[in-house]
Every structure is written in structure tokens, then in C-alpha cells.
Write a protein that holds these residues in place. Structure first.
Motif, PDB file in Angstrom:
ATOM      1  N   VAL A 188      39.532  84.429 -21.588  1.00  0.00           N
ATOM      2  CA  VAL A 188      39.237  83.945 -20.237  1.00  0.00           C
ATOM      3  C   VAL A 188      37.725  83.804 -20.056  1.00  0.00           C
ATOM      4  N   LEU A 189      36.970  84.822 -20.429  1.00  0.00           N
ATOM      5  CA  LEU A 189      35.513  84.757 -20.284  1.00  0.00           C
ATOM      6  C   LEU A 189      34.911  83.659 -21.159  1.00  0.00           C
ATOM      7  N   LEU A 190      35.405  83.536 -22.385  1.00  0.00           N
ATOM      8  CA  LEU A 190      34.912  82.499 -23.280  1.00  0.00           C
ATOM      9  C   LEU A 190      35.192  81.102 -22.729  1.00  0.00           C
ATOM     10  N   SER A 191      36.426  80.886 -22.260  1.00  0.00           N
ATOM     11  CA  SER A 191      36.767  79.552 -21.764  1.00  0.00           C
ATOM     12  C   SER A 191      36.038  79.228 -20.460  1.00  0.00           C
ATOM     13  N   LEU A 192      35.759  80.222 -19.639  1.00  0.00           N
ATOM     14  CA  LEU A 192      34.962  79.977 -18.436  1.00  0.00           C
ATOM     15  C   LEU A 192      33.535  79.584 -18.803  1.00  0.00           C
ATOM     16  N   ALA A 193      32.975  80.268 -19.788  1.00  0.00           N
ATOM     17  CA  ALA A 193      31.622  79.918 -20.231  1.00  0.00           C
ATOM     18  C   ALA A 193      31.596  78.516 -20.837  1.00  0.00           C
ATOM     19  N   LEU A 194      32.577  78.205 -21.682  1.00  0.00           N
ATOM     20  CA  LEU A 194      32.631  76.877 -22.288  1.00  0.00           C
ATOM     21  C   LEU A 194      32.863  75.791 -21.236  1.00  0.00           C
ATOM     22  N   GLY A 195      33.677  76.095 -20.229  1.00  0.00           N
ATOM     23  CA  GLY A 195      33.907  75.141 -19.152  1.00  0.00           C
ATOM     24  C   GLY A 195      32.667  74.884 -18.320  1.00  0.00           C
TER      25      GLY A 195
ATOM     26  N   GLY B 194      36.855  70.504 -19.370  1.00  0.00           N
ATOM     27  CA  GLY B 194      38.193  70.534 -19.951  1.00  0.00           C
ATOM     28  C   GLY B 194      38.595  71.908 -20.474  1.00  0.00           C
ATOM     29  N   TRP B 195      37.616  72.759 -20.753  1.00  0.00           N
ATOM     30  CA  TRP B 195      37.905  74.112 -21.222  1.00  0.00           C
ATOM     31  C   TRP B 195      38.599  74.956 -20.161  1.00  0.00           C
ATOM     32  N   TYR B 196      38.505  74.560 -18.894  1.00  0.00           N
ATOM     33  CA  TYR B 196      39.208  75.307 -17.847  1.00  0.00           C
ATOM     34  C   TYR B 196      40.719  75.234 -18.030  1.00  0.00           C
ATOM     35  N   LEU B 197      41.203  74.222 -18.721  1.00  0.00           N
ATOM     36  CA  LEU B 197      42.634  74.149 -19.022  1.00  0.00           C
ATOM     37  C   LEU B 197      43.055  75.301 -19.933  1.00  0.00           C
ATOM     38  N   PHE B 198      42.170  75.702 -20.824  1.00  0.00           N
ATOM     39  CA  PHE B 198      42.468  76.851 -21.680  1.00  0.00           C
ATOM     40  C   PHE B 198      42.542  78.122 -20.847  1.00  0.00           C
TER      41      PHE B 198
END
Length: 70
Positions: A15-22, A28-32
């Protein structure tokens, strides 16, 4: 560490990684992030998650075996 604890740690990391990538790479990383949240929700009701099999395979203990001596 048990499978349950490992699952929570893995989900929190993703969750933290995908929020940072988003935020810094592509929205689009927020979909993850949504995918991880949906998996957490379904696992609350079914007590099963695909990541649990992976964690067991790499050596995490089942919750039932905690406290037992072999």
C-alpha cells in the motif's frame, strides 16, 4: 513471524509503495492500491489470500502452530 503477521506486513508495504508510485511516477499505480485493499477485504471474510501460500512456502509459520514445540 506467522503467516498472518507476514500478510499484514506485506499488504502495508505494498500500500505504501503503490501510494508513493502513484504520487511520484504515475496515477495508474493507485489501481494497485485498490487491488491490495480488495484482497484484504475478501480475506477478512474468507480467511484466505493468495499471498498466504507464498508466505507458507518460504517458511512463515501457521497461526495454529505458534506455541507448539516440535
Amino acid at each position: 513471524m506467522t503467516v498472518n503477521e507476514g500478510l499484514r506486513a506485506m499488504a502495508g508495504f505494498f500500500v505504501l509503495l503503490s501510494l508513493a508510485l502513484g504520487t511520484w511516477v504515475h496515477p495508474g499505480w493507485y489501481l494497485f492500491t485498490a487491488f491490495v485493499g480488495a484482497n484484504l477485504l475478501q480475506s477478512a471474510f474468507t480467511r484466505w489470500c493468495p499471498a498466504m501460500a507464498v508466505l507458507k512456502r518460504i517458511g512463515f509459520r501457521d497461526d495454529e502452530s505458534v506455541g507448539r514445540t516440535a
